[in-house]
Design an enzyme around this catalytic site. Structure first.
Site, PDB file in Angstrom:
ATOM      1  N   ALA B  35      10.610  17.260  56.234  1.00  0.00           N
ATOM      2  CA  ALA B  35      10.320  18.689  56.109  1.00  0.00           C
ATOM      3  C   ALA B  35       9.225  19.094  57.091  1.00  0.00           C
ATOM      4  O   ALA B  35       8.339  18.293  57.400  1.00  0.00           O
ATOM      5  CB  ALA B  35       9.874  19.012  54.687  1.00  0.00           C
ATOM      6  N   ASP B  36       9.285  20.322  57.604  1.00  0.00           N
ATOM      7  CA  ASP B  36       8.140  20.855  58.328  1.00  0.00           C
ATOM      8  C   ASP B  36       7.367  21.776  57.380  1.00  0.00           C
ATOM      9  O   ASP B  36       7.760  21.963  56.221  1.00  0.00           O
ATOM     10  CB  ASP B  36       8.561  21.556  59.629  1.00  0.00           C
ATOM     11  N   SER B  37       6.268  22.334  57.880  1.00  0.00           N
ATOM     12  CA  SER B  37       5.403  23.098  56.977  1.00  0.00           C
ATOM     13  C   SER B  37       6.132  24.314  56.403  1.00  0.00           C
ATOM     14  O   SER B  37       5.911  24.699  55.261  1.00  0.00           O
ATOM     15  CB  SER B  37       4.128  23.525  57.699  1.00  0.00           C
ATOM     16  N   LEU B  38       7.017  24.898  57.218  1.00  0.00           N
ATOM     17  CA  LEU B  38       7.761  26.065  56.734  1.00  0.00           C
ATOM     18  C   LEU B  38       8.759  25.652  55.645  1.00  0.00           C
ATOM     19  O   LEU B  38       8.989  26.390  54.685  1.00  0.00           O
ATOM     20  CB  LEU B  38       8.489  26.732  57.902  1.00  0.00           C
ATOM     21  N   ASP B  39       9.337  24.439  55.807  1.00  0.00           N
ATOM     22  CA  ASP B  39      10.243  23.931  54.766  1.00  0.00           C
ATOM     23  C   ASP B  39       9.517  23.822  53.421  1.00  0.00           C
ATOM     24  O   ASP B  39      10.085  24.134  52.377  1.00  0.00           O
ATOM     25  CB  ASP B  39      10.776  22.539  55.139  1.00  0.00           C
TER      26      ASP B  39
END
Lengths: 245, 77
Positions: B35-39
């Site tokens: 996951a990235d931070s937006l995820d």
């Protein structure tokens, strides 16, 4: 080309010359439009002119709570906000040395802070939908400055930096955030200028004429369209060559 | 596995496009599940909707793993 059928667009400052034309053009491309502004009468007149697919959503953008409520009202009226056009703006010109805190703050509040709040308000559903278009209407003076408009120019330049930052964050979700920067456009605001003033301004415009609101609206239509999916964080200057940026 | 855990796992699998068996108790959304931070923001939004709860920002920051999420939601709902 540029078919917005099925898309819902919220336009602030829709009672003004440029905002009204943006609403007409998006509506003409098939979008349902939410017309926001402080004055109900011109909004209602525009909605009557457009007929179906037009909703009047009055909002005072200097009222933070009202601004936060606007995206929800737009969703209630239209079902979603797929396209947000932050067009509303005010001026309170003064020489910098005479500029009061209030003159500064009121312009920043409406032009920049309300734009931020509206972008934030529409972001969650746009993220879920994996589609969204935000178009901020800035100004050439945000890029080149203008005497007497320290507050206005700062707010308009701020919109550009903000748009680019949001664009970075949400590009992977199918949401684009762009800016249109008009030069001198024929509106009620510029009608007040004398012929001498206009002639003076036009010496700086290679095209030799003022722009039309429809020429701003055309730029917005492009950036709001599915075809512009790969354009984000950009500023489209519509100024007759006045500033080639 | 509890009902909450099942529902959380379903959201994580759908949203991040990972294999179900990768979503273990200690699996970190960012380090293990890609996951990235937006995820992570979107996962929290999805949890809020699925369970009808509010997850404040400071609490959201503490939800790093699948186990964290299940624990928080179980306590909150």
């Amino acid at each position: 080309m540029f078919d917005l059928t099925g898309k819902n667009a919220l336009i602030t400052g829709a009672s003004g010359g440029i905002g009204g034309e943006i609403a007409r053009v998006l509506h003409g491309a098939g979008a349902t439009v939410g017309l926001s502004g402080t004055r109900v009468e011109p909004l209602q007149a525009l909605a009557d002119e457009l007929g179906e697919r037009a909703h009047v959503l009055p909002c005072n953008l200097s009222d933070a709570e009202a601004v936060s409520a606007l995206p929800k009202q737009a969703v209630e009226a239209m079902g979603s906000v797929d396209i947000l056009v932050n067009n509303a703006g005010i001026t309170r010109d003064n020489l910098f040395m005479r500029m009061s805190d209030d003159e500064w703050q009121s312009v920043i509040d409406v032009n920049l802070s309300a734009t931020m709040r509206l972008c934030r308000g529409v972001m969650r559903p746009m993220m879920k939908a994996r589609w969204g278009r935000i178009v901020n209407i800035s100004s050439v003076v945000g890029a080149i400055g203008n005497p007497g408009q320290v507050n206005y120019a700062a707010s308009k330049a701020g919109m550009v930096g903000m748009a680019k930052s949001i664009a970075h964050e949400v590009a992977s979700r199918g949401i684009t955030v762009n800016t249109v920067a008009p030069g001198f456009i024929t509106t009620a605001m510029t009608d007040k200028l004398t012929d001498d003033q206009k002639a003076g301004l036009l010496t700086k415009v290679p095209a030799g004429r003022m722009g039309e609101a429809s020429e701003i609206a055309a730029a917005v239509l492009y950036l709001a369209s599915p075809e512009a999916a790969y354009v984000t964080g950009s500023t489209l200057h519509v100024n007759g060559g006045m500033a080639m940026l | 596995m509890s009902d909450v855990a099942d529902r959380v796992k379903k959201i994580v699998v759908e949203h991040l496009g990972v294999e179900e068996d990768k979503v273990t108790e200690s699996a970190s959304f960012i380090d293990d599940l890609g996951a990235d931070s937006l995820d992570t923001v979107e996962l929290v939004m999805a949890f809020e909707e699925e369970f009808g709860i509010e997850i404040p920002d400071d609490a959201a920051e503490t939800i790093q793993t699948f186990g964290d999420a299940v624990k928080f939601i179980t306590e909150a709902s």
